[in-house]
Design a protein around this motif. Structure first.
Motif, short mmCIF file in Angstrom:
data_model
loop_
_atom_site.label_atom_id
_atom_site.label_comp_id
_atom_site.label_asym_id
_atom_site.label_seq_id
_atom_site.Cartn_x
_atom_site.Cartn_y
_atom_site.Cartn_z
N THR A 325 0.85 -1.19 0.00
CA THR A 325 0.00 0.00 0.00
C THR A 325 0.89 1.23 0.00
OG1 THR A 325 -1.75 -1.13 1.24
CG2 THR A 325 -1.81 1.28 1.19
N LEU A 326 0.67 2.10 -0.97
CA LEU A 326 1.39 3.37 -1.05
C LEU A 326 0.41 4.50 -0.80
CD1 LEU A 326 4.10 4.52 -3.51
CD2 LEU A 326 2.03 5.90 -3.33
N VAL A 327 0.79 5.44 0.05
CA VAL A 327 -0.01 6.63 0.32
C VAL A 327 0.75 7.84 -0.22
CG1 VAL A 327 -1.20 8.02 2.05
CG2 VAL A 327 -0.88 5.55 2.43
N ALA A 328 0.10 8.62 -1.07
CA ALA A 328 0.71 9.83 -1.63
C ALA A 328 -0.24 10.99 -1.43
CB ALA A 328 1.01 9.63 -3.12
N ALA A 329 0.31 12.19 -1.54
CA ALA A 329 -0.52 13.39 -1.35
C ALA A 329 -0.05 14.51 -2.26
CB ALA A 329 -0.49 13.83 0.11
N PHE A 330 -0.99 15.36 -2.65
CA PHE A 330 -0.72 16.57 -3.41
C PHE A 330 -1.20 17.76 -2.58
CE2 PHE A 330 -0.30 13.44 -6.58
CZ PHE A 330 0.46 13.98 -7.60
N GLY A 331 -0.30 18.72 -2.37
CA GLY A 331 -0.64 19.88 -1.56
C GLY A 331 0.18 19.99 -0.30
N LEU A 332 1.07 19.01 -0.06
CA LEU A 332 1.96 19.09 1.09
C LEU A 332 3.09 20.07 0.78
CD1 LEU A 332 2.30 15.32 2.11
CD2 LEU A 332 0.80 17.06 3.09
N PRO A 333 3.65 20.69 1.82
CA PRO A 333 4.79 21.58 1.55
C PRO A 333 5.97 20.78 1.04
CG PRO A 333 4.54 21.19 3.93
CD PRO A 333 3.35 20.58 3.26
N PRO A 334 6.78 21.33 0.15
CA PRO A 334 6.69 22.69 -0.42
C PRO A 334 6.06 22.70 -1.81
CG PRO A 334 8.86 21.80 -0.83
CD PRO A 334 8.07 20.69 -0.19
N PHE A 335 5.04 21.86 -2.04
CA PHE A 335 4.53 21.67 -3.41
C PHE A 335 3.02 21.88 -3.49
CE2 PHE A 335 8.13 18.59 -3.00
CZ PHE A 335 9.04 19.32 -3.75
N SER A 336 2.51 22.96 -2.90
CA SER A 336 1.08 23.25 -3.01
C SER A 336 0.79 23.98 -4.30
CB SER A 336 0.63 24.09 -1.81
OG SER A 336 -0.75 24.33 -1.86
N HIS A 337 -0.26 23.54 -5.02
CA HIS A 337 -0.62 24.15 -6.31
C HIS A 337 -2.13 24.38 -6.33
CE1 HIS A 337 2.80 21.38 -6.99
NE2 HIS A 337 3.30 22.40 -7.65
N PRO A 338 -2.59 25.39 -7.06
CA PRO A 338 -4.04 25.63 -7.16
C PRO A 338 -4.80 24.45 -7.77
CG PRO A 338 -2.82 27.57 -7.88
CD PRO A 338 -1.81 26.47 -7.70
N ASP A 339 -4.12 23.65 -8.60
CA ASP A 339 -4.79 22.55 -9.29
C ASP A 339 -4.32 21.18 -8.77
OD1 ASP A 339 -2.24 22.77 -10.29
OD2 ASP A 339 -2.82 22.76 -12.40
N ASP A 340 -4.09 21.07 -7.46
CA ASP A 340 -3.59 19.81 -6.90
C ASP A 340 -4.53 18.64 -7.16
OD1 ASP A 340 -1.02 20.22 -5.81
OD2 ASP A 340 -1.86 21.30 -4.11
N ALA A 341 -5.83 18.88 -7.13
CA ALA A 341 -6.77 17.78 -7.37
C ALA A 341 -6.59 17.21 -8.77
CB ALA A 341 -8.21 18.27 -7.16
N ALA A 342 -6.45 18.09 -9.77
CA ALA A 342 -6.24 17.62 -11.14
C ALA A 342 -4.89 16.93 -11.27
CB ALA A 342 -6.33 18.79 -12.11
N ARG A 343 -3.87 17.45 -10.61
CA ARG A 343 -2.55 16.83 -10.64
C ARG A 343 -2.61 15.43 -10.04
NH1 ARG A 343 2.13 20.61 -10.57
NH2 ARG A 343 1.38 22.61 -11.30
#
Length: 895
Positions: A325-343
């Motif tokens: 099981t791999l857990v990943a996230a978009f929006g954690l520092p230092p990589f927050s972007h307005p389109d994180d959901a699409a990314r």
């Protein structure tokens, strides 16, 4: 204690003791995948009812993710302490569970009876630890739920596996049969139970009472034999080990740990969470000379590549009886972007495709929402984690995807929640390219564990790839340009001069600097309109953050436009277009024959694949790079030259977001500036902090410091400009003065913030348009984060993430001081003594970057305020209550 010692101690806490021992023996940073064999006992301790507890908190509004984190930390602190006292090592965290290891000394592993005896002793210590956990764990109910621990124990050969290496980031996991044993044991256990695998029971069975279950698993009875507890020996690494530790530390925390800021890691963030299951895989990753390790390395690098391409982070990687099981996230520092959901969705689809190519089935669940991000554990062992209902839901959706995969006899399945879908849908409506390239199947309502009602899920897909090359006139401006008239007057003369110039005219450089949303793109669109009827062609491109390490990525669209290549063109048509336009001018020595001979050098900048020729095959890397740059420069010189072209000469090159330009692109830009004429080169960028400036390649410094560069710095709007912009945006003739004052205070005159905030207020019914002058029809809370659109919130947080850790802390402290504030008050409350002398410099940098500004002051120290209250409020929204209380205490002491 010396700062270096403090730094290494902080870093050491975030890696397993297995890695600490390895680094203690060898300080060399890891540079290849490997799997080290260890014999020992493994223990899985799972806190029961914690997921149900977190879901109950969310629905009843009793508490928050932060309070759940505090509660989980309390539990983990007790578990870690007991494991350590019994000689165990906490190697992994898995949500509300942890994995501990009792390794057998290496000197006994290969010696028959001694090895068996040592392994028996390791199991005894794990069992003794388990009894101690059950005896000391809190039995009192919390919010009506009994919270206890289930424990599973396995034994045998374990492999510590090191995989990855992309962007110098390595992942660690435990593999081997004991991991499957302990997971199956947990499936049998009830709250308060200790269950041994058959392999563990075979070695210690005569000592303990127990009940045998299917598969030889044994549930232990009451403790009859006590094993004397002996704490595990602790190794303390020296400061020269820091570089060997860093490849295992998440990017989300490494800069703050480097700065000694362990107490400043916790934040409340809106993120997109991805859970990926690789079923039936992981326990077989063993010896480095077997094929399992190279295969696993291929899988991990494919996953890393897909995540890092879109700016994601790996948070966890674990093995159990179900697989990896791999857990990943978009929006954690230092990589927050307005389109994180699409990314996140694009990344997940790419991972799904890569896993399918590698013949690895997968099941993926994606959610989007507010979570607590921060450390769990204690000073002996910690891990950066995510806590919140969105994390739990992502797990459940991964399980839904796995069930769908099995029922459809498929190799892959991916589902996302409604929040992810809605955020992407909104981004798509606003023209976001990544969002526009996604489509979603019909929504379905499913039942998931822990949720009272049905949960709506969506199945994302990619549309046919939209040509992302921005061509002239693609930027469509609604309405007329508001403000920026002085700037447009400044640039009009340059346009006229370039159009009337001859080949002796030197290139002209204009740099437009402004924060995101200040109107750089809108401004460029207006410049395109002005140049539209002139005699020269406009070529336009932009730097891409995700492609910073890709050579010439900024110039690829420019050459694509130069040769008229479209996304729908076949490979053969693309080649034909390029070959047809390779230069031929009277007196052009060696062309076009030489150009055709060198055509393969164009492959990195054009979507073509010309074959290597005998000429290009013999080029060494250094010569190849030099000749390619000279070739590209010559092609641009010919394209810009008046006369001799069947098309208008290329007179205008516009490159946006040059802060993301790669070194090769900067090198070519410098040559173009010095050698291509007549030409107007227009670059846009956001202001850089001191760290980012130091990281620029030499060619970038030479371009930006060029004496002939004309700089246009876009500032915030005046009240009159705000009135005109917002009136145009919401469809009214005028807005009331108190509405303008509200926007000015909230945004500091930032054009995009003004526009988006007004549109959002209108959508929420908070603007009265019934009279000729639009006004706010009720008070809007300054603390209501939902008034600010999500993409604006994420854009601001993305700016904060790029700041050095000390400047982030300064801003957080300042949000809790009644404005105005002084550097001296910040200095007194600042938690790290070694950095206090630099506070003034940091605040000057923050002022230059428009986070804060000074107000009129007398003969004493300067007074500062935030440039706008939206930035202040969004920074404050990151901070958990506990962190706010700690800062308030420091400020009270300081005053």
């Amino acid at each position: 204690m010396a700062p270096e010692e403090t730094a290494v101690q902080l870093l050491q806490r975030y890696v397993p003791p297995l890695i600490v021992r390895q680094i203690f023996r060898d300080r060399s940073p890891i540079n290849r995948p490997k799997a080290d064999r260890i014999t020992g006992a493994v223990l899985f301790a799972d806190i029961t009812n914690f997921t149900a507890l977190s879901e109950k908190f969310v629905y009843s509004n009793i508490s928050s993710a932060e309070e759940l984190a505090i509660l989980l930390n309390r539990f983990f602190n007790r578990l870690i302490t007991i494991v350590h006292e019994h000689g165990g090592e906490v190697t992994k965290f898995a949500g509300d569970a942890l994995i501990a290891l009792w390794p057998v000394p290496e000197s006994t592993i290969r010696f028959g009876h001694e090895a068996r005896k040592a392994l028996t002793g390791a199991i005894d210590r794990a069992i003794s630890c388990s009894y101690d956990i059950q005896k000391n764990f809190p039995q009192e109910p919390i919010e009506g739920l009994e919270v206890s621990v289930e424990i599973g124990i396995g034994a045998g050969d374990v492999y510590s596996v090191y995989l990855g290496g992309k962007l110098a980031r390595w992942e660690f996991l435990l593999s081997g049969s004991p991991l499957v044993q302990m997971s199956k044991a947990i499936n049998i256990a009830d709250p308060g139970d200790i269950v041994l695998s058959s392999q563990a029971w075979e070695l210690v069975g005569g000592k303990y009472p127990g009940q045998v279950f299917s598969g030889g698993y044994v549930k232990l009875g009451e403790q009859k034999v006590a094993v004397e507890a002996e704490a595990a020996p602790e190794l303390q690494l020296s400061s020269d080990a820091i570089e060997a530790i860093k490849p295992f530390i998440p990017a989300a925390i490494i800069s703050r740990l480097d700065a000694g800021m362990t107490e400043w890691l916790s934040e409340l963030r809106r993120v997109s969470v991805i859970f990926i299951l690789l079923p039936g895989y992981g326990a077989s990753i063993t010896h480095p000379f077997e094929r399992t390790l190279p295969e696993a390395q291929g899988v991990m690098q494919a996953l890393q590549e897909a995540l890092y391409r879109f700016g994601g982070s790996i948070n966890k990687l674990n093995v159990d009886d179900k697989g990896i099981t791999l857990v990943a996230a978009f929006g954690l520092p230092p990589f927050s972007h307005p389109d994180d959901a699409a990314r996140a969705v694009h990344s997940a689809l790419l991972m799904q495709s890569e896993l399918d190519r590698l013949n690895r089935p997968s099941s993926i669940g994606i959610t989007t929402g507010w979570v607590y991000c921060g450390p769990i554990g204690n000073k002996k062992r910690s891990e950066y984690t995510l806590i919140g209902d969105e994390v739990n839901l992502a797990t459940r959706l991964m399980q839904v995807a796995e069930a769908k995969r099995l029922s459809n006899y498929g190799t892959a399945e991916l589902v996302c929640d409604e929040s992810t879908y809605l955020e992407i849908d909104e981004l798509s409506k606003k023209g976001n390219l990544l969002a526009r390239q996604l489509s979603f199947g019909q929504k379905k309502a499913v039942k998931v564990k822990g949720k009272a009602g049905l949960v709506e899920i969506y199945r994302p897909h990619t549309k046919p790839w939209i040509d992302i090359v921005r061509k002239p006139y693609d930027i469509q401006n609604k309405g007329t340009l508001v403000g920026r008239r002085e700037e447009m007057d400044q640039i009009r003369d340059y346009i006229r001069e370039v159009n009337s110039a001859d080949r002796r005219h030197r290139g002209q450089l204009i740099v437009v600097e402004g924060e995101a949303g200040m109107g750089k793109t809108f401004f460029i669109g207006e410049i395109q309109r002005k140049a539209e009827n002139n005699s020269g062609r406009i070529l336009i491109s932009s730097g891409q953050r995700l492609q910073q390490n890709s050579d010439y990525h900024t110039w690829k669209p420019i050459f694509q436009q130069l040769y008229g290549i479209e996304s729908q063109d076949s490979v053969e048509l693309r080649k034909a277009k390029v070959l047809a336009k390779l230069p031929y001018l009277p007196g052009e020595r060696g062309y076009p024959a030489l150009a055709r001979d060198l055509a393969s050098l164009l492959n990195p900048v054009l979507p073509v694949r010309f074959p290597e020729t005998p000429t290009t095959k013999q080029l060494d890397p250094g010569t190849r790079t030099r000749i390619r740059k000279e070739f590209l420069l010559r092609l641009l010189q010919i394209a810009a030259a008046p006369g001799g072209n069947r098309e208008k000469p290329a007179r205008f090159i516009i490159i946006e977001d040059v802060q993301w330009m790669d070194k090769a692109s900067w090198d070519l830009t410098l040559e173009v500036l010095n050698s291509v004429r007549p030409l107007l080169l227009l670059l846009t960028m956001r202001p850089l902090n001191k760290v980012e400036k130091r990281q620029l390649p030499k060619s970038a410094v030479l371009v930006l410091n060029n004496k002939k560069a004309a700089w246009i710095r876009l500032e915030g709007f005046t009240s009159e400009q705000i009135n005109k912009l917002v009136s145009q945006s919401i469809g009214v003739n005028e807005i009331a003065s108190n509405f303008i004052e509200f926007l000015q205070e909230k945004t500091g005159g930032h054009p995009q913030l003004c526009k988006e905030l007004a549109i959002n207020l209108l959508a929420k019914g908070l603007i009265d348009k019934s009279s000729s002058i639009a006004d706010l029809n009720l008070a809007v809370s300054a603390d209501d984060r939902h008034v600010v659109p999500i993409e604006i919130h994420k854009s601001i947080i993305g700016r904060i993430d790029q700041l050095p850790a000390p400047q982030q802390v300064i801003l957080k402290i300042a949000t809790l001081i009644e404005q105005p504030f002084t550097a001296e008050l910040i200095r007194k409350a600042y938690p790290i003594n070694r950095d206090k002398g630099l506070i003034g410099r940091h605040m000057d940098d923050l002022e230059r970057m428009r986070f804060i500004r000074h107000t009129p002051y007398g003969p004493g120290e300067r007074l500062f305020i935030f440039d706008n209250t939206i930035v202040r409020d969004e920074i404050r929204s990151l901070m958990p209550d506990k962190q706010k209380r700690e800062i308030q205490a420091l400020l009270t002491m300081a005053s």
